[in-house]
Design a protein around this motif. Structure first.
Motif, PDB file in Angstrom:
ATOM      1  N   LEU A 150      24.394  13.272  32.181  1.00 28.60           N
ATOM      2  CA  LEU A 150      25.127  13.020  33.183  1.00 28.60           C
ATOM      3  C   LEU A 150      27.171  12.655  33.211  1.00 28.60           C
ATOM      4  CD1 LEU A 150      25.213  12.853  36.472  1.00 28.60           C
ATOM      5  CD2 LEU A 150      24.304  10.514  36.392  1.00 28.60           C
ATOM      6  N   LEU A 151      26.319  11.811  32.198  1.00 30.41           N
ATOM      7  CA  LEU A 151      28.035  10.996  31.982  1.00 30.41           C
ATOM      8  C   LEU A 151      29.251  11.854  30.735  1.00 30.41           C
ATOM      9  CD1 LEU A 151      27.181   7.406  30.197  1.00 30.41           C
ATOM     10  CD2 LEU A 151      28.191   8.048  32.481  1.00 30.41           C
ATOM     11  N   VAL A 182      30.225  14.527  33.600  1.00 35.18           N
ATOM     12  CA  VAL A 182      31.132  13.430  34.707  1.00 35.18           C
ATOM     13  C   VAL A 182      32.558  13.671  33.644  1.00 35.18           C
ATOM     14  CG1 VAL A 182      32.160  11.031  35.538  1.00 35.18           C
ATOM     15  CG2 VAL A 182      29.934  12.441  36.314  1.00 35.18           C
ATOM     16  N   ALA A 204      36.087  15.571  34.569  1.00 34.26           N
ATOM     17  CA  ALA A 204      37.330  14.658  34.679  1.00 34.26           C
ATOM     18  C   ALA A 204      37.715  15.750  33.331  1.00 34.26           C
ATOM     19  CB  ALA A 204      37.107  13.545  34.633  1.00 34.26           C
TER      20      ALA A 204
END
Length: 96
Positions: free
Chosen positions: A30-31, A34, A38
């Motif tokens: 998930l990190l 994201v 970004a």
């Protein structure tokens, strides 16, 4: 004489250690997602892979150059994640 073949082994305690590892893996995934989105938001373009960002390709015959057909001579392409962000933005705007 002791017989170890008939002894019971505790199985419930040995399977519990796999779940925190799976949670950590999901959190890291998930990190990463994201962070990649970004990156696509801040820097939407990447150098073209075919012409390595020059915008030119060698001609098939001779010593001339022509515009790269993949990037149309700009040397840049949209990242795949930016295509996803643009699609989500168009869906959001269509729903209003």
């Amino acid at each position: 004489m002791l017989s170890l073949a008939a002894t019971a082994t505790p199985t419930a305690a040995t399977h519990g250690h796999h779940l925190p590892g799976l949670g950590v893996l999901l959190l890291l995934g998930l990190l990463w997602a994201v962070g990649y989105l970004a990156l696509c938001w801040i820097w939407p373009f990447v150098n073209c892979r075919r012409c390595t960002g020059t915008g030119k390709r060698r001609a098939v015959i001779g010593r001339g150059f022509r515009h790269c057909p993949r990037c149309d001579g700009t040397g840049y392409q949209l990242r795949p994640g930016r295509h996803v962000l643009n699609h989500l933005r168009s869906i959001h705007r269509a729903s209003k």
